[in-house]
Design an enzyme around this catalytic site. Structure first.
Site, PDB file in Angstrom:
ATOM      1  N   GLY A 178       0.828  -1.205   0.000  1.00 23.80           N
ATOM      2  CA  GLY A 178       0.000   0.000   0.000  1.00 23.80           C
ATOM      3  C   GLY A 178       0.858   1.248   0.000  1.00 23.80           C
ATOM      4  O   GLY A 178       2.082   1.187  -0.111  1.00 23.80           O
TER       5      GLY A 178
ATOM      6  N   LYS B 259     -11.200   0.861  13.972  1.00 28.36           N
ATOM      7  CA  LYS B 259      -9.834   1.269  14.297  1.00 28.36           C
ATOM      8  C   LYS B 259      -9.694   1.554  15.796  1.00 28.36           C
ATOM      9  O   LYS B 259      -8.643   1.302  16.389  1.00 28.36           O
ATOM     10  CB  LYS B 259      -9.438   2.490  13.463  1.00 28.36           C
ATOM     11  CG  LYS B 259      -9.006   2.110  12.067  1.00 28.36           C
ATOM     12  CD  LYS B 259      -7.698   1.323  12.146  1.00 28.36           C
ATOM     13  CE  LYS B 259      -7.169   0.897  10.828  1.00 28.36           C
ATOM     14  NZ  LYS B 259      -5.932   0.098  10.968  1.00 28.36           N
TER      15      LYS B 259
ATOM     16  N   GLY C 136      -3.612  -2.166  -2.409  1.00 26.11           N
ATOM     17  CA  GLY C 136      -2.198  -1.933  -2.731  1.00 26.11           C
ATOM     18  C   GLY C 136      -1.864  -2.527  -4.086  1.00 26.11           C
ATOM     19  O   GLY C 136      -2.712  -3.163  -4.718  1.00 26.11           O
TER      20      GLY C 136
ATOM     21  N   TYR D  63     -15.296   2.514  10.108  1.00 23.90           N
ATOM     22  CA  TYR D  63     -13.824   2.558  10.091  1.00 23.90           C
ATOM     23  C   TYR D  63     -13.310   3.096  11.420  1.00 23.90           C
ATOM     24  O   TYR D  63     -12.405   2.528  12.039  1.00 23.90           O
ATOM     25  CB  TYR D  63     -13.358   3.426   8.924  1.00 23.90           C
ATOM     26  CG  TYR D  63     -11.862   3.465   8.730  1.00 23.90           C
ATOM     27  CD1 TYR D  63     -11.159   2.306   8.422  1.00 23.90           C
ATOM     28  CD2 TYR D  63     -11.154   4.660   8.839  1.00 23.90           C
ATOM     29  CE1 TYR D  63      -9.781   2.341   8.231  1.00 23.90           C
ATOM     30  CE2 TYR D  63      -9.782   4.712   8.644  1.00 23.90           C
ATOM     31  CZ  TYR D  63      -9.102   3.544   8.342  1.00 23.90           C
ATOM     32  OH  TYR D  63      -7.752   3.576   8.151  1.00 23.90           O
TER      33      TYR D  63
END
Ligand code: UDP
Length: 319
Positions: free
Chosen positions: A10, A153, A36, A149
Site C-alpha cells: 500500500g 480502528k 495496494g 472505520y
C-alpha cells in the site's frame, strides 16, 4: 531487524519498506493487493533483503508462520478510503477487526514487537484545535457504515493496548492524520491525489460539500522515519501517538492551491455530500493534530509544507 510489514504494497507500507530495506533490515511484506499494488514495490524486487508474500491477514496460519519468523511487525494492512468503507462495509469490518486481532495475537504468541497503524478518524467528530492523544472520540450512530472505520480502528487500538499490557509485547499505536505522498491513489477517496489527477487532466476539481471543512496534510516522508523511531523507543510502548503535518487548509483552499501549482485550467465543482458518498454522510469539519507527544518521544518535527506535499504528487504523476 527482521520486519514483517502487513499492507506493505500500500501507500504508507511501501514507503516504509523502502526505508527499512535501505537501512539493511530484512523485510517481508504480506499484502492481499486489494487496494495496494505490486507496482509500489517494483523498486525492491531485486533487493536480497526483501520478500513479497501475497496473502490475507485473515489467513491465521499464514500470519502465524510469517510473524513467527520475524522480530518486528508493522501492521498497516487495512481496508482504507472512505469509498471502500462506505461501499464494502462487511469486508472492511472483517479485515479491520478480525485481521488486526489475528496479527496482534500472533505477535503476542511469538513475542514480536508490533506497531499498529491507526488513524485520526478515531477522534470522529471531535474538531478541537489540536487533538491530543487523550481527546474524546465523538462518533455518530454505530449502525451507520460511515462510522465503521472509526469504530473498528478504535477497537484495533484497544486490542493492541490490551495485548501489550497483558502479554508484555512492545506495542506502538500510530494515529496517522491525512498522510499524503507519491503512490497514494485517489481511487478510494484520498483527496490530494484526486485533486492533482483532476487538475493534470484538466477536469473539474470535485470539492465535496462547500469546501470549508479543514484538514492538515502530513507527508509520508516525515512519517515513515518517525514510525521506525517510535518502534525503537520504549517510552512509546503501549501508547497511541499522533503523526501528521502542521499546516491546516480548507478543502476549497487545497483545490485552489492544486490548480495554482499545476498551472491547470480546471474549474472547481461543488458536489453535495449525498451525491459524493450517499445519503446521511457526515464529514469531519476539521482535523488538526497536536503532535507534541511525538516531538517529546522522538523529536518529531514535520518538515514538508503543503506545497511540497502537493508538488511531490504532481511530480510522481507526471513522471
Ligand atoms: N474530498 C473532496 N473531494 C474529493 C475527495 C475528498 O472534497 O474528491 C473531501 C472529503 O469530503 C474530506 C476531505 O476532502 O472533507 C478529505 O478527504 P479524504 O477522503 O482524503 O480524507 P478524510 O479526512 O475524509 O479521511
Amino acid at each position: 531487524m527482521k520486519a514483517l510489514v502487513t499492507g506493505g504494497a500500500g501507500f504508507i507500507g511501501s514507503h516504509l519498506c523502502d526505508y527499512l530495506v535501505a537501512q539493511g533490515h530484512q523485510v517481508t511484506v504480506l499484502d492481499d493487493l486489494s487496494t495496494g499494488s505490486e507496482e509500489n514495490l517494483r523498486q525492491l524486487a531485486d533487493a536480497p533483503n526483501f520478500e513479497f508474500v501475497k496473502g490475507s491477514i485473515l489467513d491465521a496460519a499464514l500470519v502465524d508462520d510469517l510473524v513467527g519468523s520475524c522480530d518486528t511487525v508493522f501492521h498497516l494492512a487495512a481496508a482504507v478510503g472512505v469509498h471502500t468503507i462506505v461501499d464494502r462495509p462487511l469486508e472492511s469490518l472483517r479485515v479491520n477487526l478480525h485481521g488486526t486481532e489475528t496479527v496482534v495475537d500472533a505477535a503476542a504468541r511469538h513475542g514480536a514487537r508490533i506497531m499498529v497503524a491507526s488513524t485520526s478518524e478515531v477522534y470522529g467528530k471531535n474538531d478541537a484545535d489540536g487533538l491530543t492523544e487523550d481527546a474524546d472520540r465523538i462518533l455518530g450512530s454505530p449502525l451507520k457504515s460511515r462510522w465503521s472505520y472509526a469504530a473498528a480502528k478504535g477497537l484495533d487500538e484497544l486490542v493492541a493496548y490490551v495485548y501489550g499490557r497483558e502479554t508484555g509485547i512492545p506495542t506502538v499505536i500510530t494515529r496517522f492524520f491525512n498522510i499524503v505522498g507519491p503512490r497514494q491513489t485517489g481511487r478510494y477517496g484520498m483527496v490530494v491525489p484526486r485533486f492533482v489527477g483532476q487538475a493534470l487532466a484538466g477536469e473539474p476539481i470535485t470539492v465535496y460539500g462547500d469546501g470549508t471543512q479543514r484538514r492538515c496534510f502530513g507527508s509520508v516522508f516525515d512519517v515513515v522515519p518517525a514510525v521506525v523511531k517510535l518502534m525503537d523507543t520504549p517510552a512509546a510502548y503501549n501508547r497511541a501517538v499522533n503523526l501528521g503535518g502542521m499546516e491546516e487548509v480548507s478543502i476549497r483552499g487545497l483545490a485552489e492551491r492544486v490548480i495554482e501549482l499545476t498551472g491547470s485550467s480546471s474549474t472547481i465543482e461543488y458536489i453535495p455530500y449525498e451525491k459524493a458518498y450517499g445519503e446521511g454522510y457526515e464529514d469531519m469539519r476539521r482535523r488538526m493534530p497536536d503532535t507534541s507527544l511525538a516531538k517529546e518521544l522522538i523529536g518529531y518535527e514535520p518538515t514538508r509544507r503543503l506545497d511540497d506535499i502537493i508538488n511531490s504528487i504532481v511530480e510522481s504523476k507526471r513522471s
